[in-house]
Motif scaffolding. Sequence first.
Motif, PDB file in Angstrom:
ATOM      1  N   SER B 165       0.818  -1.214   0.000  1.00 18.31           N
ATOM      2  CA  SER B 165       0.000   0.000   0.000  1.00 18.31           C
ATOM      3  C   SER B 165       0.854   1.268   0.000  1.00 18.31           C
ATOM      4  CB  SER B 165      -0.918  -0.001   1.217  1.00 18.31           C
ATOM      5  OG  SER B 165      -0.151  -0.061   2.397  1.00 18.31           O
ATOM      6  N   GLN B 166       2.137   1.155   0.308  1.00 20.97           N
ATOM      7  CA  GLN B 166       2.989   2.341   0.331  1.00 20.97           C
ATOM      8  C   GLN B 166       3.644   2.593  -1.017  1.00 20.97           C
ATOM      9  OE1 GLN B 166       4.934   0.456   3.869  1.00 20.97           O
ATOM     10  NE2 GLN B 166       5.171   2.572   4.457  1.00 20.97           N
ATOM     11  N   LEU B 167       3.396   1.715  -1.994  1.00 21.79           N
ATOM     12  CA  LEU B 167       4.083   1.824  -3.279  1.00 21.79           C
ATOM     13  C   LEU B 167       3.158   2.351  -4.358  1.00 21.79           C
ATOM     14  CD1 LEU B 167       6.155   0.129  -1.772  1.00 21.79           C
ATOM     15  CD2 LEU B 167       6.355  -1.318  -3.763  1.00 21.79           C
ATOM     16  N   SER B 168       3.750   2.938  -5.390  1.00 26.81           N
ATOM     17  CA  SER B 168       2.971   3.385  -6.539  1.00 26.81           C
ATOM     18  C   SER B 168       2.693   2.189  -7.442  1.00 26.81           C
ATOM     19  CB  SER B 168       3.763   4.435  -7.308  1.00 26.81           C
ATOM     20  OG  SER B 168       4.896   3.829  -7.900  1.00 26.81           O
ATOM     21  N   GLY B 169       1.780   2.391  -8.405  1.00 30.39           N
ATOM     22  CA  GLY B 169       1.425   1.312  -9.319  1.00 30.39           C
ATOM     23  C   GLY B 169       2.628   0.763 -10.067  1.00 30.39           C
ATOM     24  N   GLY B 170       3.485   1.656 -10.543  1.00 26.01           N
ATOM     25  CA  GLY B 170       4.671   1.219 -11.280  1.00 26.01           C
ATOM     26  C   GLY B 170       5.620   0.424 -10.397  1.00 26.01           C
ATOM     27  N   GLN B 171       5.801   0.883  -9.156  1.00 27.27           N
ATOM     28  CA  GLN B 171       6.671   0.154  -8.233  1.00 27.27           C
ATOM     29  C   GLN B 171       6.101  -1.225  -7.928  1.00 27.27           C
ATOM     30  OE1 GLN B 171       6.711   3.147  -5.118  1.00 27.27           O
ATOM     31  NE2 GLN B 171       8.890   3.483  -5.400  1.00 27.27           N
ATOM     32  N   ARG B 172       4.774  -1.284  -7.764  1.00 17.88           N
ATOM     33  CA  ARG B 172       4.147  -2.579  -7.478  1.00 17.88           C
ATOM     34  C   ARG B 172       4.369  -3.538  -8.641  1.00 17.88           C
ATOM     35  NH1 ARG B 172      -1.165  -2.483  -4.669  1.00 17.88           N
ATOM     36  NH2 ARG B 172      -0.959  -0.990  -3.004  1.00 17.88           N
ATOM     37  N   GLN B 173       4.242  -3.017  -9.871  1.00 15.44           N
ATOM     38  CA  GLN B 173       4.429  -3.911 -11.010  1.00 15.44           C
ATOM     39  C   GLN B 173       5.894  -4.380 -11.067  1.00 15.44           C
ATOM     40  OE1 GLN B 173       2.723  -5.987 -12.268  1.00 15.44           O
ATOM     41  NE2 GLN B 173       1.487  -5.101 -13.883  1.00 15.44           N
ATOM     42  N   ARG B 174       6.813  -3.529 -10.646  1.00 17.14           N
ATOM     43  CA  ARG B 174       8.218  -3.961 -10.567  1.00 17.14           C
ATOM     44  C   ARG B 174       8.376  -5.087  -9.540  1.00 17.14           C
ATOM     45  NH1 ARG B 174      11.825   0.047 -12.960  1.00 17.14           N
ATOM     46  NH2 ARG B 174      10.571   1.821 -13.536  1.00 17.14           N
ATOM     47  N   VAL B 175       7.640  -4.975  -8.431  1.00 12.73           N
ATOM     48  CA  VAL B 175       7.694  -6.042  -7.426  1.00 12.73           C
ATOM     49  C   VAL B 175       7.174  -7.347  -8.034  1.00 12.73           C
ATOM     50  CG1 VAL B 175       6.808  -6.838  -5.202  1.00 12.73           C
ATOM     51  CG2 VAL B 175       7.457  -4.449  -5.494  1.00 12.73           C
ATOM     52  N   ALA B 176       6.060  -7.245  -8.773  1.00  8.96           N
ATOM     53  CA  ALA B 176       5.487  -8.446  -9.389  1.00  8.96           C
ATOM     54  C   ALA B 176       6.485  -9.073 -10.363  1.00  8.96           C
ATOM     55  CB  ALA B 176       4.181  -8.098 -10.104  1.00  8.96           C
ATOM     56  N   ILE B 177       7.205  -8.222 -11.097  1.00 13.21           N
ATOM     57  CA  ILE B 177       8.203  -8.736 -12.051  1.00 13.21           C
ATOM     58  C   ILE B 177       9.355  -9.384 -11.290  1.00 13.21           C
ATOM     59  CG2 ILE B 177       9.866  -8.058 -13.828  1.00 13.21           C
ATOM     60  CD1 ILE B 177       7.817  -5.866 -14.640  1.00 13.21           C
ATOM     61  N   ALA B 178       9.784  -8.741 -10.195  1.00 13.63           N
ATOM     62  CA  ALA B 178      10.877  -9.298  -9.396  1.00 13.63           C
ATOM     63  C   ALA B 178      10.494 -10.659  -8.829  1.00 13.63           C
ATOM     64  CB  ALA B 178      11.232  -8.335  -8.258  1.00 13.63           C
ATOM     65  N   ARG B 179       9.246 -10.786  -8.342  1.00  9.71           N
ATOM     66  CA  ARG B 179       8.810 -12.069  -7.792  1.00  9.71           C
ATOM     67  C   ARG B 179       8.814 -13.151  -8.871  1.00  9.71           C
ATOM     68  NH1 ARG B 179       2.919 -12.095  -5.629  1.00  9.71           N
ATOM     69  NH2 ARG B 179       2.657 -11.269  -7.718  1.00  9.71           N
ATOM     70  N   ALA B 180       8.410 -12.760 -10.099  1.00  9.26           N
ATOM     71  CA  ALA B 180       8.389 -13.746 -11.171  1.00  9.26           C
ATOM     72  C   ALA B 180       9.798 -14.174 -11.554  1.00  9.26           C
ATOM     73  CB  ALA B 180       7.655 -13.176 -12.388  1.00  9.26           C
ATOM     74  N   LEU B 181      10.750 -13.225 -11.494  1.00  9.72           N
ATOM     75  CA  LEU B 181      12.090 -13.517 -12.001  1.00  9.72           C
ATOM     76  C   LEU B 181      13.019 -14.130 -10.971  1.00  9.72           C
ATOM     77  CD1 LEU B 181      12.802 -10.393 -14.213  1.00  9.72           C
ATOM     78  CD2 LEU B 181      12.149 -12.683 -14.932  1.00  9.72           C
ATOM     79  N   VAL B 182      12.631 -14.084  -9.693  1.00  7.34           N
ATOM     80  CA  VAL B 182      13.584 -14.444  -8.652  1.00  7.34           C
ATOM     81  C   VAL B 182      13.981 -15.920  -8.725  1.00  7.34           C
ATOM     82  CG1 VAL B 182      11.957 -14.977  -6.790  1.00  7.34           C
ATOM     83  CG2 VAL B 182      14.151 -13.941  -6.243  1.00  7.34           C
ATOM     84  N   ILE B 183      13.115 -16.775  -9.288  1.00  2.00           N
ATOM     85  CA  ILE B 183      13.503 -18.176  -9.424  1.00  2.00           C
ATOM     86  C   ILE B 183      14.012 -18.489 -10.833  1.00  2.00           C
ATOM     87  CG2 ILE B 183      12.267 -19.317  -7.537  1.00  2.00           C
ATOM     88  CD1 ILE B 183       9.918 -19.699  -9.406  1.00  2.00           C
ATOM     89  N   LYS B 184      14.350 -17.463 -11.569  1.00  2.00           N
ATOM     90  CA  LYS B 184      14.981 -17.587 -12.886  1.00  2.00           C
ATOM     91  C   LYS B 184      14.218 -18.498 -13.851  1.00  2.00           C
ATOM     92  CE  LYS B 184      19.259 -15.890 -11.374  1.00  2.00           C
ATOM     93  NZ  LYS B 184      18.645 -15.409 -10.163  1.00  2.00           N
ATOM     94  N   PRO B 185      12.984 -18.118 -14.181  1.00  3.79           N
ATOM     95  CA  PRO B 185      12.225 -18.918 -15.147  1.00  3.79           C
ATOM     96  C   PRO B 185      12.703 -18.628 -16.570  1.00  3.79           C
ATOM     97  CG  PRO B 185      10.959 -17.016 -14.527  1.00  3.79           C
ATOM     98  CD  PRO B 185      12.247 -16.938 -13.756  1.00  3.79           C
ATOM     99  N   GLU B 186      12.236 -19.475 -17.512  1.00  3.10           N
ATOM    100  CA  GLU B 186      12.590 -19.244 -18.914  1.00  3.10           C
ATOM    101  C   GLU B 186      11.528 -18.406 -19.606  1.00  3.10           C
ATOM    102  OE1 GLU B 186      12.730 -23.254 -20.332  1.00  3.10           O
ATOM    103  OE2 GLU B 186      14.034 -23.787 -18.653  1.00  3.10           O
ATOM    104  N   ILE B 187      10.281 -18.649 -19.176  1.00  4.35           N
ATOM    105  CA  ILE B 187       9.155 -18.044 -19.875  1.00  4.35           C
ATOM    106  C   ILE B 187       8.367 -17.172 -18.899  1.00  4.35           C
ATOM    107  CG2 ILE B 187       7.052 -18.521 -21.182  1.00  4.35           C
ATOM    108  CD1 ILE B 187       8.284 -21.369 -21.615  1.00  4.35           C
TER     109      ILE B 187
END
Lengths: 310, 337
Positions: B165-187
């Motif tokens: 709730s303390q983050l902007s929409g763009g920052q939140r989407q960056r968090v979502a991207i970071a969560r997706a990438l943290v386990i190094k997927p291919e797709i």
Amino acid sequence: MSSVSDAVSPPALKPGRIDEFDTLAPSPKALMRRRARSHIGLIIGASLLAFVVIVAIFAPLLAPYDPYAQDLTRRLVDPVWGPKGTWENIFGTDALGRDVLSRLMYGARISLLIGFTAAVIAGIIGATLGILGGYFGGRVDSFIVYLINVKLALPVILIALSVSSISGGSIPALIILLGFLTWDRYAVVTRSMTQQMREREFIMSSLAAGASHTRIIMREIFPNLLNQIIVIASLDMALIILIEAALSFLGLGVRPPMPSWGLMVSEGRAVMFFKPYLIMIPGAAIFLLVIAINMAGDGIRDVTSPEGRG
Amino acid sequence: MTAAVLSAPAPQAAAGEPLALETRDLTKEFRIGRKWYSSGQPLRAVDGVSLSLRKGEVLAIVGESGCGKTTLSRLMLGLQQPSAGEIFVGGEPLTNVDRKVFSRRVQPVFQDPYSSLNPRKTIGEIIRDPLQIHRIGTSAEQNAEVEAIMERVGLARRLIHSYPSQLSGGQRQRVAIARALVIKPEIIICDEPTSALDVSVQAQILNLLQSLREQMNLTYLFISHDLSVVEYMSDYVAVMYLGRIVEAGPAAEVLRAPRHPYTRALLSSILTADPGLGLPEVNLGRGFPDPLNPPNGCRFHPRCVDALDKCATVMPRRIVSGSELIECHLHDTAATD
């Protein structure tokens, strides 16, 4: 970032790092504390509740007399504000010469013990069923909705009366009985909240990350329900204390000579026209405890989830 | 150049490297209004979709809301079971792949960054979660990994203890991207990753996705209704209408020389930066058809400006030539009568 804000940023920050804002908005917890300090209902309710809890815990130290000791020479003594009242028995004595204040203090233990543990049992049953139904849906949900409907169709007082007349009014039996009779509110609320949350994308993300259903329920869903469960528990606890008082009043709850507030009202009934204080004092105690719990519960809801309120 | 979109059964890529992700005649049917006394009305959200996605490529799926894009993405994430058809990951059928193994290869980025982050968890906890699920590394290694990925997606380290709730929409989407990438997927399957964001932030997120793709050699399935975004992001485009792929091919071909009347209408709907031009004329006629009761023949014919007589009765064939696919009577040269 412009050079202006770079100039303002503290020297501790290494260059090249991304820092759009140097001041952080207050954290949700800080905001919550701020709201709690200005919520009068919560402060009054919580202080009153804390007072009752402290009295109950330290009853053996605080009570002026043994709550069971009878003194037939000092029966039905008026409280201190009555015509023949003395400071020896501040709230007077009952028909058997027992000190009302001491009994009231020990009675708080019984009300709180039954209210708290039965509310916890009801919470465990209700929240488990509600979360499972809301999360898994389908047949599991149909079965749980059926259970809730059956529960809602049961006349609580009637069942409580008949079961406690069989079980004989022991306190553990009473706690389990009341726990099993009041879980429906938890189930209804947690089920609908879980259903809404199930469709949110953070659950999808967790599933896509390979999380088990148990992990999702415990780590993603339950923390989001905790505030609501606490609020329902406060309302439920108040309800259970009232049912316990009603059962004890009817002679089917806590057995004499234990000092239950409902039982005290019942025992005072015989002389209520001559010594009304005997039912008014325990009655007022029940009233104050229930209203304190409700005010504290309402306050917790206002403080923890202000978004859903006007 | 091999086909990005093939008709079933698709041959394995000639080079020997299996396709990153492939669907064959994927169909998902929902039952609407199901009760114990009736099985409900069928709704085909996804109808016979065959797609293939090669490693390192970006395939975009375009279509208006309600056309089945999100259902398709959920099928491909294994979050819903298809009614018919198959999904292959790296040449293996999805039904044979363990859910945990699958999740290390395919990760989502969802549309709404306000709903995709648990409001009760801190940013650090959210990003660390996949590492904990897969028991990757010690606690200290996980911390280091979380900080590294936060830096990579452009999140300041001090946000690690903040709540969404303390983050902007763009920052939140960056968090979502970071969560997706943290386990190094291919797709990465991006389901409208920018449609909930401001225009200025959209560009930042798209640029981030582009640079991450180059750095980490990622493959994207990019779902969008915004053709200008698709043009910027993708190598291949598949246009979806009412659950079916009506046109597909290399992005440059499809967007520069659209053949299907629906693709043409979509392209003419792109808003220009000049407000004096007003809203573009789209020529799509009436509203979106009822997916519970799809039109006979070509599903698009009631809104099509070029509809022929047979469009109302005969379903168009799926015509595949090279890397291009089209489903339209106007382009079916074999059936001339």
